[in-house]
Design a protein around this motif. Structure first.
Motif, mmCIF file in Angstrom:
data_model
loop_
_atom_site.group_PDB
_atom_site.id
_atom_site.type_symbol
_atom_site.label_atom_id
_atom_site.label_comp_id
_atom_site.label_asym_id
_atom_site.label_seq_id
_atom_site.Cartn_x
_atom_site.Cartn_y
_atom_site.Cartn_z
ATOM 1 N N GLU A 114 0.826 -1.201 0.000
ATOM 2 C CA GLU A 114 0.000 0.000 0.000
ATOM 3 C C GLU A 114 0.862 1.254 0.000
ATOM 4 O OE1 GLU A 114 -2.461 -0.597 3.403
ATOM 5 O OE2 GLU A 114 -3.593 -2.210 2.439
ATOM 6 N N TYR A 115 1.951 1.252 0.758
ATOM 7 C CA TYR A 115 2.853 2.394 0.755
ATOM 8 C C TYR A 115 3.490 2.569 -0.621
ATOM 9 C CZ TYR A 115 2.609 3.047 5.808
ATOM 10 O OH TYR A 115 2.183 3.306 7.079
ATOM 11 N N ALA A 116 3.846 1.483 -1.266
ATOM 12 C CA ALA A 116 4.451 1.562 -2.597
ATOM 13 C C ALA A 116 3.473 2.161 -3.599
ATOM 14 C CB ALA A 116 4.906 0.179 -3.046
ATOM 15 N N ILE A 117 2.219 1.740 -3.554
ATOM 16 C CA ILE A 117 1.205 2.272 -4.464
ATOM 17 C C ILE A 117 0.984 3.758 -4.200
ATOM 18 C CG2 ILE A 117 -1.255 2.183 -5.045
ATOM 19 C CD1 ILE A 117 -1.034 -0.883 -4.571
ATOM 20 N N ALA A 132 1.681 6.866 -6.820
ATOM 21 C CA ALA A 132 0.615 7.822 -7.128
ATOM 22 C C ALA A 132 1.051 9.248 -6.814
ATOM 23 C CB ALA A 132 -0.640 7.467 -6.339
ATOM 24 N N ALA A 133 1.738 9.439 -5.698
ATOM 25 C CA ALA A 133 2.215 10.778 -5.326
ATOM 26 C C ALA A 133 3.246 11.290 -6.322
ATOM 27 C CB ALA A 133 2.808 10.752 -3.916
ATOM 28 N N ALA A 134 4.127 10.421 -6.784
ATOM 29 C CA ALA A 134 5.126 10.822 -7.770
ATOM 30 C C ALA A 134 4.456 11.205 -9.089
ATOM 31 C CB ALA A 134 6.133 9.701 -7.996
ATOM 32 N N GLY A 135 3.451 10.461 -9.490
ATOM 33 C CA GLY A 135 2.711 10.790 -10.708
ATOM 34 C C GLY A 135 1.995 12.124 -10.587
ATOM 35 N N PHE A 136 1.370 12.371 -9.447
ATOM 36 C CA PHE A 136 0.694 13.639 -9.213
ATOM 37 C C PHE A 136 1.694 14.794 -9.223
ATOM 38 C CE2 PHE A 136 -1.117 16.868 -6.337
ATOM 39 C CZ PHE A 136 -2.245 17.174 -7.075
ATOM 40 N N ALA A 137 2.852 14.596 -8.630
ATOM 41 C CA ALA A 137 3.883 15.643 -8.608
ATOM 42 C C ALA A 137 4.356 15.962 -10.031
ATOM 43 C CB ALA A 137 5.060 15.211 -7.742
ATOM 44 N N GLY A 138 4.512 14.934 -10.846
ATOM 45 C CA GLY A 138 4.902 15.153 -12.243
ATOM 46 C C GLY A 138 3.848 15.934 -13.010
ATOM 47 N N LEU A 139 2.584 15.580 -12.798
ATOM 48 C CA LEU A 139 1.488 16.297 -13.451
ATOM 49 C C LEU A 139 1.439 17.752 -12.992
ATOM 50 C CD1 LEU A 139 -1.057 16.190 -15.238
ATOM 51 C CD2 LEU A 139 -2.317 15.510 -13.184
#
Length: 67
Positions: free
Chosen positions: A27-30, A34-41
């Motif tokens: 769950e932490y990995a997911i 997701a946080a890294a993807g949001f930061a990129g966006l």
């Protein structure tokens, strides 16, 4: 006797005792992905000229109000 102790006592193998083992790590990995993807966006959005102009205007107005 709890579930873990029962399984370990019956089988002598503690590896199969907890079916939830490692679930929190996954769950932490997911959440991290997701946080890294949001930061990129967010970084891509903030680099656009329209957003830069809007933020610059907002800061200029805030400074004019204070000064």
């Amino acid at each position: 006797m709890n579930y873990f102790a029962k399984i370990t006592h019956i089988t002598g193998d503690a590896r199969i005792a907890d079916p939830e083992r490692g679930a929190a790590t996954a769950e932490y990995a997911i959440a991290t992905v997701a946080a890294a993807g949001f930061a990129g966006l967010l970084a891509a959005i903030l680099q656009s000229a329209a957003v830069k102009d809007m933020v610059t205007g907002l800061i200029t107005q805030a400074l004019a109000f204070v000064l």
